[in-house]
Design a protein around this motif. Structure first.
Motif, PDB file in Angstrom:
ATOM      1  N   SER A 113     -18.892  26.683  37.485  1.00 50.23           N
ATOM      2  CA  SER A 113     -20.165  26.407  38.156  1.00 50.23           C
ATOM      3  C   SER A 113     -20.703  25.008  37.844  1.00 50.23           C
ATOM      4  N   ASP A 114     -21.380  24.443  38.839  1.00 50.94           N
ATOM      5  CA  ASP A 114     -21.948  23.105  38.707  1.00 50.94           C
ATOM      6  C   ASP A 114     -23.216  23.083  37.870  1.00 50.94           C
ATOM      7  N   HIS A 115     -24.074  24.079  38.092  1.00 51.50           N
ATOM      8  CA  HIS A 115     -25.434  24.053  37.533  1.00 51.50           C
ATOM      9  C   HIS A 115     -25.980  25.478  37.541  1.00 51.50           C
ATOM     10  N   PRO A 116     -26.830  25.864  36.574  1.00 59.04           N
ATOM     11  CA  PRO A 116     -27.396  27.220  36.589  1.00 59.04           C
ATOM     12  C   PRO A 116     -28.139  27.554  37.884  1.00 59.04           C
ATOM     13  N   ALA A 117     -28.705  26.545  38.542  1.00 60.83           N
ATOM     14  CA  ALA A 117     -29.418  26.784  39.801  1.00 60.83           C
ATOM     15  C   ALA A 117     -28.475  27.071  40.959  1.00 60.83           C
ATOM     16  N   LYS A 118     -27.183  26.830  40.748  1.00 59.41           N
ATOM     17  CA  LYS A 118     -26.181  27.101  41.779  1.00 59.41           C
ATOM     18  C   LYS A 118     -25.274  28.271  41.410  1.00 59.41           C
ATOM     19  N   ALA A 119     -25.290  28.688  40.159  1.00 58.23           N
ATOM     20  CA  ALA A 119     -24.370  29.717  39.665  1.00 58.23           C
ATOM     21  C   ALA A 119     -24.799  31.107  40.138  1.00 58.23           C
ATOM     22  N   VAL A 120     -23.977  31.696  40.982  1.00 55.10           N
ATOM     23  CA  VAL A 120     -24.280  33.011  41.558  1.00 55.10           C
ATOM     24  C   VAL A 120     -23.308  34.036  41.005  1.00 55.10           C
ATOM     25  N   VAL A 121     -23.838  35.167  40.565  1.00 54.37           N
ATOM     26  CA  VAL A 121     -23.003  36.276  40.100  1.00 54.37           C
ATOM     27  C   VAL A 121     -22.972  37.315  41.219  1.00 54.37           C
ATOM     28  N   ALA A 122     -21.780  37.531  41.777  1.00 50.98           N
ATOM     29  CA  ALA A 122     -21.609  38.489  42.879  1.00 50.98           C
ATOM     30  C   ALA A 122     -20.973  39.762  42.340  1.00 50.98           C
ATOM     31  N   LEU A 123     -21.700  40.860  42.454  1.00 51.29           N
ATOM     32  CA  LEU A 123     -21.214  42.144  41.934  1.00 51.29           C
ATOM     33  C   LEU A 123     -20.835  43.050  43.095  1.00 51.29           C
ATOM     34  N   GLU A 124     -19.605  43.538  43.037  1.00 49.70           N
ATOM     35  CA  GLU A 124     -19.105  44.440  44.071  1.00 49.70           C
ATOM     36  C   GLU A 124     -18.528  45.663  43.397  1.00 49.70           C
ATOM     37  N   SER A 125     -18.807  46.824  43.957  1.00 47.53           N
ATOM     38  CA  SER A 125     -18.315  48.052  43.345  1.00 47.53           C
ATOM     39  C   SER A 125     -17.644  48.928  44.386  1.00 47.53           C
ATOM     40  N   SER A 126     -16.797  49.812  43.905  1.00 48.36           N
ATOM     41  CA  SER A 126     -16.173  50.811  44.766  1.00 48.36           C
ATOM     42  C   SER A 126     -17.142  51.980  44.923  1.00 48.36           C
ATOM     43  N   ARG A 127     -16.997  52.705  46.018  1.00 48.21           N
ATOM     44  CA  ARG A 127     -17.842  53.899  46.201  1.00 48.21           C
ATOM     45  C   ARG A 127     -17.512  54.961  45.161  1.00 48.21           C
ATOM     46  N   SER A 128     -16.341  54.840  44.540  1.00 52.03           N
ATOM     47  CA  SER A 128     -15.944  55.800  43.510  1.00 52.03           C
ATOM     48  C   SER A 128     -16.362  55.368  42.111  1.00 52.03           C
ATOM     49  N   THR A 129     -16.925  54.181  41.984  1.00 51.58           N
ATOM     50  CA  THR A 129     -17.366  53.696  40.676  1.00 51.58           C
ATOM     51  C   THR A 129     -18.506  54.571  40.163  1.00 51.58           C
ATOM     52  N   SER A 130     -18.467  54.894  38.880  1.00 52.86           N
ATOM     53  CA  SER A 130     -19.534  55.733  38.321  1.00 52.86           C
ATOM     54  C   SER A 130     -20.816  54.923  38.170  1.00 52.86           C
ATOM     55  N   TYR A 131     -21.946  55.604  38.291  1.00 58.29           N
ATOM     56  CA  TYR A 131     -23.238  54.933  38.118  1.00 58.29           C
ATOM     57  C   TYR A 131     -23.376  54.374  36.702  1.00 58.29           C
ATOM     58  N   GLY A 132     -22.783  55.063  35.742  1.00 61.99           N
ATOM     59  CA  GLY A 132     -22.890  54.618  34.353  1.00 61.99           C
ATOM     60  C   GLY A 132     -22.322  53.221  34.151  1.00 61.99           C
ATOM     61  N   ILE A 133     -21.110  52.974  34.669  1.00 56.95           N
ATOM     62  CA  ILE A 133     -20.489  51.657  34.492  1.00 56.95           C
ATOM     63  C   ILE A 133     -21.205  50.618  35.364  1.00 56.95           C
ATOM     64  N   TYR A 134     -21.705  51.044  36.521  1.00 57.76           N
ATOM     65  CA  TYR A 134     -22.443  50.116  37.390  1.00 57.76           C
ATOM     66  C   TYR A 134     -23.709  49.621  36.687  1.00 57.76           C
ATOM     67  N   ILE A 135     -24.478  50.549  36.135  1.00 59.08           N
ATOM     68  CA  ILE A 135     -25.717  50.187  35.437  1.00 59.08           C
ATOM     69  C   ILE A 135     -25.406  49.373  34.184  1.00 59.08           C
ATOM     70  N   ALA A 136     -24.359  49.770  33.451  1.00 59.50           N
ATOM     71  CA  ALA A 136     -23.982  49.046  32.227  1.00 59.50           C
ATOM     72  C   ALA A 136     -23.567  47.612  32.556  1.00 59.50           C
ATOM     73  N   THR A 137     -22.857  47.426  33.673  1.00 57.71           N
ATOM     74  CA  THR A 137     -22.450  46.082  34.086  1.00 57.71           C
ATOM     75  C   THR A 137     -23.665  45.239  34.445  1.00 57.71           C
ATOM     76  N   HIS A 138     -24.585  45.835  35.187  1.00 54.66           N
ATOM     77  CA  HIS A 138     -25.837  45.125  35.518  1.00 54.66           C
ATOM     78  C   HIS A 138     -26.583  44.731  34.246  1.00 54.66           C
ATOM     79  N   ASN A 139     -26.613  45.629  33.284  1.00 52.78           N
ATOM     80  CA  ASN A 139     -27.305  45.338  32.023  1.00 52.78           C
ATOM     81  C   ASN A 139     -26.668  44.150  31.299  1.00 52.78           C
ATOM     82  N   GLU A 140     -25.348  44.101  31.285  1.00 51.35           N
ATOM     83  CA  GLU A 140     -24.665  42.998  30.616  1.00 51.35           C
ATOM     84  C   GLU A 140     -24.947  41.660  31.312  1.00 51.35           C
ATOM     85  N   ILE A 141     -24.986  41.686  32.642  1.00 50.49           N
ATOM     86  CA  ILE A 141     -25.299  40.461  33.390  1.00 50.49           C
ATOM     87  C   ILE A 141     -26.724  40.011  33.072  1.00 50.49           C
ATOM     88  N   ASN A 142     -27.660  40.963  33.099  1.00 54.77           N
ATOM     89  CA  ASN A 142     -29.060  40.632  32.786  1.00 54.77           C
ATOM     90  C   ASN A 142     -29.221  40.180  31.335  1.00 54.77           C
TER      91      ASN A 142
END
Length: 199
Positions: A113-142
């Motif tokens: 990434s060039d700069h924090p103002a340009k750095a985008v985190v794109a999260l994509e999940s499968s419909r079979s992904t568990s909510y637990g890992i989805y929420i945990a991943t969001h927490n780690e990003i935050n």
């Protein structure tokens, strides 16, 4: 005075009507059956009109609840936060206005990434992904954003980002604290895109 008998009201029909209304609403109400948690920033929200591929960190949660970076590398959940920090804080170039990131502590890798103002985190999940890992991943990003903001707040103001927020909640009229918090937000804006779940 003579005692008068108060006439009784027959409430039997009222109970029947209430029961019929209950049945009617149960039968006619439709429930939202969409799967997943939807949260997406538009390009207008981020202030970014065009996003270069190197400024996007693609995180995919597959059907086996594995975390993939850039569609290839599988990383454990505990390691994800550091990958996100390294990506956001890279500081290889400038923002949209040509300002360099003099507060970034990254490797300045030209392929990241060039700069924090340009750095985008794109999260994509499968419909079979568990909510637990989805929420945990969001927490780690935050948590990655929170750590970067906290380090910057300590270096600029001698207190953590959480302490700034806590002090501001106690005194919302304090414009100095508000300006400090806005400055931290500007330097490390949270740019997370949630893409449509994949099948």
């Amino acid at each position: 005075m003579s005692n008068r008998n108060t006439p009784e009201i027959n409430a039997g029909s009222m109970a029947d009507i209430a029961f019929l209304l209950l049945i009617f609403f149960l039968v006619t109400t439709t429930l939202d059956s969409e799967i997943g948690i939807q949260k997406m920033l538009s390009k207008e929200d981020t202030g970014i009109s065009e996003v270069n591929d190197k400024n996007v960190l693609e995180i995919t949660l597959n059907a086996d609840n594995e975390i993939q970076l850039e569609g290839e590398q599988i990383v454990p959940l505990k390691a994800l936060k550091q990958f996100v920090i390294d990506f956001i804080d890279n500081g290889a170039s400038t923002d949209q206005n040509g300002n360099s990131c003099d507060w970034c502590n990254g490797k300045k890798d030209v392929n990241s990434s060039d700069h924090p103002a340009k750095a985008v985190v794109a999260l994509e999940s499968s419909r079979s992904t568990s909510y637990g890992i989805y929420i945990a991943t969001h927490n780690e990003i935050n948590n990655a954003y929170a750590e970067l903001r906290s380090k910057l707040a300590v270096s600029l103001y001698g207190m953590t980002y959480r302490e700034l927020i806590a002090d501001y909640k106690k005194d919302k009229k304090n414009t100095v604290l508000k300006t400090k918090i806005e400055n931290i937000h500007t330097k490390y804006p949270v740019l997370i895109f949630d893409n449509e779940p994949i099948k």
